[in-house]
Scaffold this motif. Structure first.
Motif, PDB file in Angstrom:
ATOM      1  N   ARG A  77      -1.125  -9.362  -2.268  1.00 58.11           N
ATOM      2  CA  ARG A  77      -0.310  -8.144  -2.376  1.00 58.11           C
ATOM      3  C   ARG A  77      -1.131  -6.893  -2.122  1.00 58.11           C
ATOM      4  NH1 ARG A  77       3.804  -7.088  -7.032  1.00 58.11           N
ATOM      5  NH2 ARG A  77       3.854  -5.169  -5.783  1.00 58.11           N
ATOM      6  N   TRP A  78      -2.401  -6.898  -2.547  1.00 55.43           N
ATOM      7  CA  TRP A  78      -3.219  -5.710  -2.317  1.00 55.43           C
ATOM      8  C   TRP A  78      -3.514  -5.535  -0.828  1.00 55.43           C
ATOM      9  CZ3 TRP A  78      -4.034  -1.136  -3.330  1.00 55.43           C
ATOM     10  CH2 TRP A  78      -5.185  -0.446  -2.949  1.00 55.43           C
ATOM     11  N   ALA A  79      -3.723  -6.632  -0.108  1.00 52.60           N
ATOM     12  CA  ALA A  79      -3.928  -6.534   1.339  1.00 52.60           C
ATOM     13  C   ALA A  79      -2.701  -5.913   1.993  1.00 52.60           C
ATOM     14  CB  ALA A  79      -4.217  -7.916   1.918  1.00 52.60           C
ATOM     15  N   ALA A  80      -1.509  -6.352   1.573  1.00 55.88           N
ATOM     16  CA  ALA A  80      -0.278  -5.778   2.125  1.00 55.88           C
ATOM     17  C   ALA A  80      -0.116  -4.323   1.703  1.00 55.88           C
ATOM     18  CB  ALA A  80       0.924  -6.599   1.668  1.00 55.88           C
ATOM     19  N   THR A  81      -0.483  -4.009   0.446  1.00 60.87           N
ATOM     20  CA  THR A  81      -0.337  -2.642  -0.050  1.00 60.87           C
ATOM     21  C   THR A  81      -1.289  -1.699   0.658  1.00 60.87           C
ATOM     22  OG1 THR A  81       0.377  -3.453  -2.216  1.00 60.87           O
ATOM     23  CG2 THR A  81      -0.451  -1.205  -2.128  1.00 60.87           C
ATOM     24  N   GLU A  82      -2.503  -2.138   0.951  1.00 59.82           N
ATOM     25  CA  GLU A  82      -3.430  -1.286   1.703  1.00 59.82           C
ATOM     26  C   GLU A  82      -2.856  -0.932   3.072  1.00 59.82           C
ATOM     27  OE1 GLU A  82      -8.005  -1.645   0.621  1.00 59.82           O
ATOM     28  OE2 GLU A  82      -7.194  -3.557   1.366  1.00 59.82           O
ATOM     29  N   ARG A  83      -2.243  -1.918   3.726  1.00 62.90           N
ATOM     30  CA  ARG A  83      -1.613  -1.630   5.018  1.00 62.90           C
ATOM     31  C   ARG A  83      -0.458  -0.646   4.841  1.00 62.90           C
ATOM     32  NH1 ARG A  83      -2.478  -7.263   5.523  1.00 62.90           N
ATOM     33  NH2 ARG A  83      -0.299  -7.712   4.979  1.00 62.90           N
ATOM     34  N   THR A  84       0.291  -0.821   3.763  1.00 60.70           N
ATOM     35  CA  THR A  84       1.416   0.078   3.501  1.00 60.70           C
ATOM     36  C   THR A  84       0.936   1.501   3.248  1.00 60.70           C
ATOM     37  OG1 THR A  84       2.741  -1.721   2.570  1.00 60.70           O
ATOM     38  CG2 THR A  84       3.362   0.519   1.941  1.00 60.70           C
ATOM     39  N   ILE A  85      -0.136   1.656   2.490  1.00 61.58           N
ATOM     40  CA  ILE A  85      -0.663   2.994   2.209  1.00 61.58           C
ATOM     41  C   ILE A  85      -1.151   3.650   3.505  1.00 61.58           C
ATOM     42  CG2 ILE A  85      -2.504   4.255   1.035  1.00 61.58           C
ATOM     43  CD1 ILE A  85      -2.247   2.245  -1.272  1.00 61.58           C
ATOM     44  N   GLY A  86      -1.798   2.841   4.345  1.00 61.44           N
ATOM     45  CA  GLY A  86      -2.211   3.381   5.647  1.00 61.44           C
ATOM     46  C   GLY A  86      -1.019   3.840   6.467  1.00 61.44           C
ATOM     47  N   LEU A  87       0.047   3.052   6.447  1.00 54.61           N
ATOM     48  CA  LEU A  87       1.255   3.423   7.173  1.00 54.61           C
ATOM     49  C   LEU A  87       1.888   4.675   6.582  1.00 54.61           C
ATOM     50  CD1 LEU A  87       3.295   2.720   9.377  1.00 54.61           C
ATOM     51  CD2 LEU A  87       4.446   1.205   7.729  1.00 54.61           C
ATOM     52  N   LEU A  88       1.828   4.797   5.255  1.00 54.72           N
ATOM     53  CA  LEU A  88       2.359   5.999   4.606  1.00 54.72           C
ATOM     54  C   LEU A  88       1.685   7.254   5.141  1.00 54.72           C
ATOM     55  CD1 LEU A  88       2.868   5.116   0.821  1.00 54.72           C
ATOM     56  CD2 LEU A  88       4.491   6.325   2.288  1.00 54.72           C
ATOM     57  N   ARG A 117      15.509  10.369   7.321  1.00 53.67           N
ATOM     58  CA  ARG A 117      15.209   8.940   7.225  1.00 53.67           C
ATOM     59  C   ARG A 117      13.722   8.687   7.041  1.00 53.67           C
ATOM     60  NH1 ARG A 117      15.738   5.208  10.671  1.00 53.67           N
ATOM     61  NH2 ARG A 117      16.040   6.372  12.614  1.00 53.67           N
ATOM     62  N   LEU A 118      12.897   9.536   7.607  1.00 54.19           N
ATOM     63  CA  LEU A 118      11.455   9.380   7.433  1.00 54.19           C
ATOM     64  C   LEU A 118      11.057   9.596   5.972  1.00 54.19           C
ATOM     65  CD1 LEU A 118       8.760   8.796   8.693  1.00 54.19           C
ATOM     66  CD2 LEU A 118       8.543  11.219   9.299  1.00 54.19           C
ATOM     67  N   VAL A 119      11.659  10.589   5.336  1.00 56.31           N
ATOM     68  CA  VAL A 119      11.387  10.820   3.907  1.00 56.31           C
ATOM     69  C   VAL A 119      11.843   9.610   3.081  1.00 56.31           C
ATOM     70  CG1 VAL A 119      12.033  12.198   1.897  1.00 56.31           C
ATOM     71  CG2 VAL A 119      11.429  13.324   4.047  1.00 56.31           C
ATOM     72  N   ALA A 120      13.033   9.071   3.387  1.00 59.95           N
ATOM     73  CA  ALA A 120      13.529   7.907   2.660  1.00 59.95           C
ATOM     74  C   ALA A 120      12.604   6.711   2.847  1.00 59.95           C
ATOM     75  CB  ALA A 120      14.945   7.566   3.133  1.00 59.95           C
ATOM     76  N   ARG A 121      12.110   6.548   4.104  1.00 62.72           N
ATOM     77  CA  ARG A 121      11.187   5.434   4.365  1.00 62.72           C
ATOM     78  C   ARG A 121       9.886   5.613   3.597  1.00 62.72           C
ATOM     79  NH1 ARG A 121      10.262   0.324   4.911  1.00 62.72           N
ATOM     80  NH2 ARG A 121       8.757  -0.253   6.526  1.00 62.72           N
ATOM     81  N   MET A 122       9.356   6.820   3.558  1.00 56.79           N
ATOM     82  CA  MET A 122       8.130   7.067   2.792  1.00 56.79           C
ATOM     83  C   MET A 122       8.363   6.840   1.297  1.00 56.79           C
ATOM     84  SD  MET A 122       6.116  10.249   4.591  1.00 56.79           S
ATOM     85  CE  MET A 122       7.481  11.387   4.600  1.00 56.79           C
ATOM     86  N   ASN A 123       9.532   7.244   0.810  1.00 53.25           N
ATOM     87  CA  ASN A 123       9.871   6.999  -0.601  1.00 53.25           C
ATOM     88  C   ASN A 123       9.836   5.505  -0.915  1.00 53.25           C
ATOM     89  OD1 ASN A 123      10.217   9.574  -1.625  1.00 53.25           O
ATOM     90  ND2 ASN A 123      12.341   9.700  -0.906  1.00 53.25           N
ATOM     91  N   GLU A 124      10.419   4.736  -0.018  1.00 52.20           N
ATOM     92  CA  GLU A 124      10.485   3.286  -0.208  1.00 52.20           C
ATOM     93  C   GLU A 124       9.086   2.672  -0.233  1.00 52.20           C
ATOM     94  OE1 GLU A 124      11.839  -0.565   2.470  1.00 52.20           O
ATOM     95  OE2 GLU A 124      12.910   1.335   2.739  1.00 52.20           O
ATOM     96  N   LEU A 125       8.264   3.038   0.751  1.00 47.15           N
ATOM     97  CA  LEU A 125       6.907   2.473   0.817  1.00 47.15           C
ATOM     98  C   LEU A 125       6.039   2.967  -0.342  1.00 47.15           C
ATOM     99  CD1 LEU A 125       6.199   2.760   4.647  1.00 47.15           C
ATOM    100  CD2 LEU A 125       6.985   0.765   3.349  1.00 47.15           C
ATOM    101  N   TYR A 126       6.233   4.213  -0.706  1.00 49.19           N
ATOM    102  CA  TYR A 126       5.459   4.757  -1.823  1.00 49.19           C
ATOM    103  C   TYR A 126       5.792   4.023  -3.125  1.00 49.19           C
ATOM    104  CZ  TYR A 126       3.998   7.965  -5.506  1.00 49.19           C
ATOM    105  OH  TYR A 126       3.438   8.503  -6.636  1.00 49.19           O
ATOM    106  N   ALA A 127       7.092   3.751  -3.351  1.00 49.46           N
ATOM    107  CA  ALA A 127       7.497   3.078  -4.589  1.00 49.46           C
ATOM    108  C   ALA A 127       6.890   1.681  -4.675  1.00 49.46           C
ATOM    109  CB  ALA A 127       9.015   3.005  -4.673  1.00 49.46           C
TER     110      ALA A 127
END
Length: 422
Positions: free
Chosen positions: A58-69, A126-136
């Protein structure tokens, strides 16, 4: 982090200014959230930890998500900057500029490259909503790991310290692995706490229990079941060690009490054996139970207990004393029961003697002591009760005949039929 109005007709100047103000506030909120996530203690711990299992994946996936954020945020920042530049061209924008601003603020004006797809197109909303989703989802992972790390390792360390004190205490009273069950339990608890701490540190998400129906980041609680079981097991061992310590303190007094109880049981059995000989000599046609011998087996185990005390083998002395105390009391009770059973015929004879003399005294008080029939029946009963061996059945019948004759005399029933005198 909220959203903007949906696309629609060309916006006027006031609508544009309000939208830019909202987008600026959202930009600030997003930036603050991302910086807080960047500085979160749980994130820093995750970055420096040697992770395994679920947490590693999960941390490997989360690191990618934070980078995408951050990629999304940079695109959002650029789009907002460009929209502000267009708005800054003129104080009173014309129709063409308002149409461009409407497209930038409400249309799919944001293009993000370098993600899992070739390119993504978003409206700012939609970009804000997507960032909200990834941030959560990212925050949930970080907060969850941090919550487990904040709760369990410190508690495990405290329990391990208590375990160390209990182990030292156990060794002082001879409770060691392979020699006493509590020693084996301490060894098992030690291994469990070591393994548990290692697993919690490397895979904290394996020790998280999500709250049912909760979508908030970090909704749930650390799973402390294994820790709680180890704590209960240690408490059980600690109580057992305290019991052994108590044995060390009061063992001498308990051994003295045991010797006294067994001595009383021995004396009672000796009395029962002597009484049995007397009963056999004085009472005829009576079933007299045999009397057991002295409690030699208990005496031998008592000697073993004294040996344990001399050699400070408290962990062996503790269960032995508990068993001996119960068995000694049972032995004393059995001895008393045997004495009661053996002397029962003598008690019956004594009761008959007392009853005979009580009726004689009653007859005397009424002036009938010289009645020939009563004298005859009294003498018959007395000879039977004071002869050896005494036939209790015959003696009891003689006493009953005397009682009936006395009762008839006292009630004024008249002469008694002497044919019942024999």
């Amino acid at each position: 982090m909220g959203g903007t109005e949906p696309p629609g007709p060309v916006m006027d100047r006031d609508e544009v200014d309000r939208a830019l103000a909202r987008l600026g506030a959202e930009h600030k909120a997003v930036e603050d959230s991302l910086l807080a996530l960047q500085d979160h203690a749980g994130r820093r711990l995750l970055e420096g930890a040697e992770l395994t299992g679920t947490t590693k994946d999960r941390w490997a996936a989360t690191e990618r998500t934070i980078g995408l954020l951050w990629t999304y945020f940079d695109a959002y920042t650029a789009a907002l900057h460009e929209a502000r530049e267009v708005r800054a061209r003129r104080r009173w924008p014309g129709r063409e500029e308002l149409a461009e601003l409407t497209e930038r603020l409400r249309g799919e004006s944001v293009t993000v490259s370098g993600t899992s797809t070739l390119a993504e197109h978003f409206t700012l909303e939609r970009l804000v909503a997507r960032m909200n989703e990834l941030y959560a989802s990212s925050l949930d992972m970080v907060v969850t790991a941090d919550a487990v790390w904040s709760a369990l390792p410190a508690r495990i360390d405290l329990l391990a310290a208590e375990l160390g004190r209990t182990r030292s205490l156990a060794h002082s009273v001879g409770v060691r692995p392979g020699e006493h069950p509590a020693g084996d339990d301490l060894e098992a608890i030690t291994h469990e706490l070591t393994a548990l701490r290692a697993e919690v540190v490397t895979d904290p998400l394996a020790f998280w229990r999500p709250a049912a129906g909760s979508s908030a980041p970090g909704g749930g609680r650390p799973d402390t079941d294994r820790y709680d079981r180890a704590a209960r097991a240690l408490e059980d061992v600690r109580r057992e060690i305290e019991a052994v310590l108590q044995v060390r303190q009061d063992s001498e007094a308990r051994l003295l009490r045991l010797r006294d109880v067994l001595s009383r049981a021995d004396r009672t059995l000796a009395e029962a054996r002597a009484a049995r000989g007397e009963v056999l000599a004085k009472i005829a046609a009576s079933e007299v139970p045999a009397v057991s011998g002295p409690p030699t087996a208990l005496q031998e185990r008592l000697a073993t207990a004294a040996e344990y005390r001399r050699h400070a083998r408290w962990h062996r002395l503790s269960p032995l004393l508990e068993a001996l105390e119960q068995e000694a009391e049972e032995e004393l009770l059995r001895a008393r029961e045997q004495l009661t059973a053996v002397t029962a015929p003598l008690a019956v004879r004594a009761e008959l003697r007392g009853r005979l003399d009580a009726y004689k005294a009653k007859v005397a008080r009424h002036g009938m002591a010289e009645d020939p029939l009563l004298i005859e029946r009294y003498d018959q009963a007395r000879r039977m009760l004071w002869s050896a061996p005494c036939d209790l059945r015959a003696a009891e019948q003689a006493v009953l005949r005397y009682q009936r004759a006395a009762a008839d005399m006292l009630s004024g029933a008249g002469p008694v039929d002497r044919r019942g005198s024999q």
